[in-house]
Design an enzyme around this catalytic site. Structure first.
Site, short mmCIF file in Angstrom:
data_model
loop_
_atom_site.label_atom_id
_atom_site.label_comp_id
_atom_site.label_asym_id
_atom_site.label_seq_id
_atom_site.Cartn_x
_atom_site.Cartn_y
_atom_site.Cartn_z
N SER A 18 0.66 -1.34 0.05
CA SER A 18 -0.21 0.04 0.03
C SER A 18 1.02 1.31 -0.04
O SER A 18 0.36 2.27 -0.32
CB SER A 18 -0.83 0.14 1.09
OG SER A 18 -0.39 0.12 2.68
N GLU A 57 -16.54 2.19 3.73
CA GLU A 57 -15.52 2.84 4.51
C GLU A 57 -15.10 1.79 5.65
O GLU A 57 -14.65 1.98 6.81
CB GLU A 57 -15.90 3.83 5.38
CG GLU A 57 -14.92 4.92 5.77
CD GLU A 57 -14.04 5.76 4.78
OE1 GLU A 57 -13.27 6.34 5.16
OE2 GLU A 57 -14.65 5.96 3.68
#
Length: 409
Positions: free
Chosen positions: A184, A389
């Site tokens: 990431s 989310e």
């Protein structure tokens, strides 16, 4: 640093009442129609732009509220009106925040105005991160961005999914992999304007709830954007990647992971506030109904079975709001979420919305199960809060890891 308080000041109350008025007078009357149409409610967004709610200035003012309560207060009132329409109004904000957080001053000044347009010609923006095989697992992202040094262009290929305003946005902010070995930390964000060759809308999702909000796939096939569309610029990216490689060699990967998690934590209370708004709306409908609906010669609220449910509903809503406000205040005050307070607020508020809207249907009985009453729509809308989310399961994982210090899987 502002002291934590549960009392809004006069200015905040004025803003709250203004937003509530718009939600009551403009959003609610249009909610059922746009839910049925499953289309972006452009006329409502335009009305929001005319009064100043759909604008960067409005969200900036709430974001920089020193108490941290501006954003959750605004979200609660808008989503009290209707979740689908509210998400169409606030969805652009996620892309705008992506540019504000990572872009240069020139990029901010160039692209954010194009995300909103103006009251006569409103535009929307899309933040494109999730992929078919990379939702919570962002390290599995496959969309690639390759730099063509000879032309100073980036070439993007991949498919994004669950993108609010995806394919219809005037500006797309696309997260892509530039260094696959860094996980990431090897990601970067790019501006992709509408009409760029190779950019297209894939499947538009027909959803269970929040149906007035456009959600679709975004397909990128050899999409070329100028080097200036890399948020933050090439020099900044190269420096960040170099630091990440050095830290990875030094065994700092877990620390970096925790830093990234802290960023997500800070954004989750806003979603919690959305859930609080939906839950509150359903509770108020149920309370009014229980006071006026008579069975066996008396209002049904006279029965403990109904009254106690309402008591539990209100208690849970207030508890959820307090968790959201605490986390929002902590975020703006620079306090670390040592117990994953951001995830706590999102988890509890999301689960509360799902439960309270279901209880509201039960109190209304058969009427609650029909589209003649709004709690049916609110219940469908509430389901999304435990999913987007970060799902409720991911929130629990974050909380458990933070409390235990163990790599729980």
């Amino acid at each position: 640093m502002a002291e934590f308080t549960m009392e809004l000041n006069d200015e905040q109350k004025e803003v709250r009442d203004w937003i509530h008025g718009f939600a009551a007078d403009v959003i609610r009357p249009a909610a059922a129609e746009w839910d049925e149409r499953e289309e972006t409610p452009w006329p409502v967004i335009q009305e929001a732009a005319k009064v100043g709610i759909y604008s960067l200035d409005f969200y900036a003012q709430q974001y920089f509220d020193p108490t941290g309560l501006g954003i959750p207060m605004a979200m609660e009132e808008l989503f009290w009106g209707d979740a689908g329409i509210a998400l169409s109004i606030v969805g652009t904000g996620l892309a705008a925040v992506g540019v504000l957080a990572n872009g240069t001053e020139e990029q901010i000044g160039t692209w954010i105005p194009q995300m909103y347009g103006d009251a006569n010609d409103v535009k929307v923006a899309a933040f494109c991160s999730s992929e078919p095989d990379a939702g919570s697992d962002v390290a599995s992202m496959r969309t690639r961005a390759v730099y063509d040094e000879a032309k100073d262009e980036w070439v993007l290929n991949g498919t994004k999914t669950w993108a609010t305003n995806g394919g219809i946005a005037n500006v797309h902010v696309v997260v892509a992999v530039v260094d696959s070995e860094l996980g990431s930390k090897g990601h970067a964000s790019f501006i992709v304007p509408l009409g760029t060759p190779g950019l297209s809308q894939g499947q538009k999702f027909k959803k269970h709830g929040i149906r007035a909000s456009h959600t679709a796939e975004v397909v990128l096939e050899n999409v070329r954007v100028p080097g200036s569309c890399l948020l933050g610029g090439k020099e900044k990216l190269d420096e960040r990647l170099a630091r990440a490689r050095e830290r990875a060699k030094a065994g700092g990967g877990e620390r970096l992971k925790n830093a990234a998690m802290a960023t997500f934590e800070a954004s989750r209370p806003a979603v919690g506030a959305m859930a609080v708004g939906t839950a509150r709306a359903a509770y108020e409908v149920a309370l009014d109904y229980a006071k006026t609906r008579e069975q066996f010669g008396r209002p049904i609220i006279d029965n403990q079975g109904v009254a106690f449910q309402l008591a539990d509903m209100r208690t849970s809503i207030d508890a959820a709001r307090l968790l959201v406000w605490r986390a929002s205040w902590m975020a703006v005050s620079g306090k670390q979420f040592t117990s994953a307070e951001g995830s706590m607020s999102k988890l509890f508020a999301s689960e509360t919305a799902k439960k309270v809207t279901g209880q509201a249907i039960q109190i209304l009985g058969g009427n609650g199960y029909t589209r003649e009453y709004p709690v049916e729509r609110m219940h469908r809308d509430a389901a999304i809060y435990t999913i987007f989310e970060g799902t409720s399961e991911i929130q629990r994982l974050v909380i458990a890891r933070t409390l235990s210090g163990m790599p729980i899987r």
